[in-house]
Design a protein around this motif. Structure first.
Motif, mmCIF file in Angstrom:
data_model
loop_
_atom_site.group_PDB
_atom_site.id
_atom_site.type_symbol
_atom_site.label_atom_id
_atom_site.label_comp_id
_atom_site.label_asym_id
_atom_site.label_seq_id
_atom_site.Cartn_x
_atom_site.Cartn_y
_atom_site.Cartn_z
ATOM 1 N N ASP A 157 10.474 -2.759 5.719
ATOM 2 C CA ASP A 157 9.798 -3.576 4.712
ATOM 3 C C ASP A 157 10.502 -4.929 4.645
ATOM 4 O O ASP A 157 11.424 -5.124 3.859
ATOM 5 C CB ASP A 157 9.839 -2.856 3.361
ATOM 6 N N ILE A 175 6.036 -2.251 0.273
ATOM 7 C CA ILE A 175 4.957 -1.902 1.189
ATOM 8 C C ILE A 175 5.453 -2.134 2.615
ATOM 9 O O ILE A 175 5.851 -3.248 2.958
ATOM 10 C CB ILE A 175 3.696 -2.756 0.938
ATOM 11 N N GLU A 189 1.006 -3.320 5.775
ATOM 12 C CA GLU A 189 0.518 -4.638 5.358
ATOM 13 C C GLU A 189 -0.295 -5.293 6.475
ATOM 14 O O GLU A 189 -1.340 -5.904 6.226
ATOM 15 C CB GLU A 189 1.683 -5.529 4.935
ATOM 16 N N ALA A 211 3.101 -7.708 -3.477
ATOM 17 C CA ALA A 211 2.864 -6.383 -4.060
ATOM 18 C C ALA A 211 2.037 -6.453 -5.330
ATOM 19 O O ALA A 211 1.204 -5.581 -5.592
ATOM 20 C CB ALA A 211 4.202 -5.694 -4.345
ATOM 21 N N LEU A 236 0.396 -3.020 -4.230
ATOM 22 C CA LEU A 236 1.352 -1.908 -4.246
ATOM 23 C C LEU A 236 0.685 -0.620 -4.722
ATOM 24 O O LEU A 236 0.906 0.454 -4.152
ATOM 25 C CB LEU A 236 2.549 -2.257 -5.136
ATOM 26 N N TYR A 242 -1.377 0.775 -1.888
ATOM 27 C CA TYR A 242 -0.548 1.459 -0.897
ATOM 28 C C TYR A 242 -0.112 2.831 -1.406
ATOM 29 O O TYR A 242 -0.222 3.847 -0.702
ATOM 30 C CB TYR A 242 0.669 0.607 -0.562
#
Length: 660
Positions: free
Chosen positions: A504, A510, A515, A527, A539, A542
């Motif tokens: 990340d 994420i 992404e 996010a 976020l 995800y």
């Protein structure tokens, strides 16, 4: 800076402001020397009139055939005000000096019927004047709060110094009056009196540079002309056609306009130094890193390094064990020993890589609606008036290419030139730093950024592009310092979006590969951004294994505790709030801003005033928005504005609202 904008929620109001430089204008507004007094006189200023000019705008005066050389009348006044009605269809220019009675901060105000502008110089030179306050319409004779532009920012002035100013006024019909007031150390708002005024006289504003400054300027001019094989023009001060403090030949060499004074405060190469600052420092305006040491000129200057000495990149300014270059790349403070780069999150070997860029394609010119992500071996597109990819329309789309460049040379430090050629807008980021910014409608145009790299050094690249209409061109060329083309197929890699990885890079919670797959930027903390109509953040999408755009199920996030059984529906809505605001009409310096210059607004909100972790983007043409999906409880809101140059304000003060 943008002037405050009101945002209303119920009975609550908040304000915001956006950073921008003062407006600056060409200095050729003065009458000819034969119409100016021979000597400056304290206690009065001369007022010049031009009659028979239609219109309400000061620009109508500026464009009149007799301005500024042939005024129809002149007089003297002993305060900066005219309250008696003189007539219709005329314009006024008052040049003079302002002499502050005490050192400190001053705030200026103007009122007028009709348009009125107050310009103030940072010195006794007309060429340094800036617009600080204005009346964009009309006001009453003592009405100083009708428009936000009527009030200046706080300006530091020194007692006894002479500061050149100009007041311009335009009358159309009906009542006619103007007043300039100020407040300062030890006194409240009052009309600027004769005791603080002096007339501007022919030849009275001599160049006030020190001997050292004059020597440096002369040396810089001579060196420039010699190195560029230009014909040197003798005489002092150097030729400066637009009076912006920049030598004409320097402007030409660096791609500026010697007849446009406003470019002195511009920053074409995005290194946080204005053209005027670059000229005095000796750095290059069209190169954000003049010494090619990997640290932009503005960053070096800000912390006390030399932007013309490459060796200081390997130094350690704050003695924390990390080089200046390493600190810059990591985003830590070069001058703070307690701010040090964190250990790498994970070696690159843990992040699966493939050749080429990941191209993320969107409908709309602001990445409005994600369409697809795919592998592009190089960014070398020239589709003419056709489609760049079959899934997109021929016009009104945008693309983000994400990749990593690895320097292919084997020894020493080498410069690499990254050149974009696009029709229309483009931005290029190297290791998170924006090095090219041309987010404008334009024909196919080239921009170049240069960076110095060690053998095998890898840098993150992000190229953004939008196509408004006409030809679709998006190209990236890479060359080394020898002018040799560097093939992208051999030097560009990117995370394999089809794989699973926990790396990340932007620490936004994420993973990079997720992404990339779903239209987000792995090198920017997005996010809390929202890309759907149900207020689900990236976020949250995800964590719930849904698309941040469509909220459709897309598969479980790696190592997520929610797994495949995660809730794939947006949070339930139980309340809403309607917010309204007024579009700004001026910047903080008093200069006008058109609605077309406002790109968008961001409304930030959340359940804590310290964690506004949800965002809704609203088009710049809108002045209201309904925020839905609010659960019962107290919600907090703020707003910021984004202009078409990409300038983003700090969030405004926070207001609260209770949802039943």
């Amino acid at each position: 800076m943008l002037r405050p904008v009101s945002l209303t929620l119920g009975c609550l109001v908040l304000t915001l402001a956006v950073g921008q430089a003062w407006a600056q204008e060409n200095s050729n507004t003065l009458p000819p020397s034969e119409l100016l007094p021979e000597t400056s006189v304290d206690g009065e200023v001369w007022i010049y009139y031009w009659d028979g000019i239609d219109g309400v705008a000061v620009d109508d005066l500026r464009s009149a055939s007799g301005f500024p050389d042939s005024p129809d009348d002149l007089n003297t006044i002993n305060q900066l005000s005219q309250l008696s009605n003189r007539g219709d269809s005329y314009g006024v220019l008052i040049p003079g000096y302002l002499i502050p009675p005490a050192t400190g901060q001053y705030t200026f105000y103007v009122a007028g019927d009709d348009e009125t502008e107050l310009w103030l110089s940072t010195s006794n030179q007309p060429s340094d004047k800036r617009l600080i306050a204005s009346v964009p319409g009309w006001t009453g004779s003592s009405e100083f709060n009708k428009y936000s532009a009527q009030r200046s920012v706080s300006i530091d002035l020194e007692a006894g110094n002479r500061y050149y100013f100009e007041l311009l006024f335009k009358e159309a019909g009906g009542d006619d009056h103007f007043t300039a007031a100020w407040e300062g150390p030890g006194f409240g708002r009052q009309v600027i009196p004769g005791s603080a005024l002096a007339s501007y006289a022919a030849g009275s504003a001599s160049d006030d540079r020190s001997a050292e400054e004059a020597y440096r300027l002369g040396y810089s001019v001579g060196y420039l002309d010699g190195s560029e094989n230009l014909a040197f023009v003798p005489g002092y001060p150097p030729t400066d056609s637009d009076g912006d403090g920049l030598y004409d030949n320097w402007e030409v060499v660096h791609g500026l306009n010697p007849n446009d004074s406003s470019d002195a405060v511009s920053d074409p190469d995005g290194d946080l130094l204005s053209a005027a600052e670059e000229f005095l420092l000796g750095t290059a305006e069209n190169n954000p890193d003049s010494d090619s040491d990997g640290i932009p000129d503005g960053t070096e200057f800000a912390v006390g390094l030399d932007p013309l000495t490459a060796s200081d990149a390997s130094g350690d300014l704050d003695g924390d064990g990390a080089t200046n270059l390493d600190e810059y790349i990591a985003g830590t403070d070069l001058s703070d020993e307690t701010s040090t780069p964190a250990p790498d999150q994970a070696p690159d070997s843990e992040l699966p890589l493939t050749a080429g860029f990941v191209g993320q394609y969107f409908n709309g010119i602001r990445f409005d609606d994600f369409v697809l992500a795919r592998r592009d071996s190089a960014v070398l597109f020239d589709a003419g008036t056709g489609a760049m990819v079959e899934e997109l329309p021929v016009d009104n789309f945008s693309v983000r290419w994400v990749g990593r460049f690895t320097a292919p040379h084997s020894s020493g430090t080498r410069d690499y030139n990254f050149t974009t050629r696009t029709d229309d807008g483009t931005r290029l980021y190297i290791d998170g730093q924006r090095v090219i910014s041309a987010w404008i409608d334009q024909g196919a145009t080239r921009y170049t950024a240069t960076t110095a790299l060690e053998p095998g050094q890898t840098v993150d690249l992000v190229m953004e592009y939008y196509e408004k209409g006409g030809a679709a061109v998006a190209q990236l060329f890479i060359t080394d310092s020898n002018g040799t083309d560097v093939p992208q197929a051999e030097t560009i890699t990117s995370p394999d979006q089809a794989s699973s990885s926990t790396i990340d890079s932007d620490s936004d919670g994420i993973p990079d590969t997720w992404e990339l797959r779903y239209g987000l930027n792995p090198y920017a903390d997005d996010a809390s951004a929202v890309n759907n109509t149900s207020d689900v953040t990236n976020l949250e999408a995800y964590q719930s294994a849904i698309s941040p755009w469509t909220l459709e199920t897309v598969g479980s996030p790696p190592n997520s505790s929610t797994g495949g059984g995660a809730n794939t529906s947006p949070p339930p809505a139980s309340g809403s709030a309607t917010l309204t605001w007024t579009a700004p009409s001026t910047r903080e310096d008093g200069s006008a801003i058109a609605l077309s210059e406002i790109d968008s607004y961001d409304i930030l909100y959340g359940t804590s005033p310290d964690a506004l972790n949800q965002t809704v983007s609203i088009a710049g043409a809108e002045t209201s928005a309904e925020i839905t999906g609010l659960e019962s409880g107290t919600w907090y809101f703020a707003i910021r504005v984004i202009d078409t140059e990409g300038l983003v304000s700090e969030p405004s003060d926070v207001i609260s609202y209770s949802v039943p």
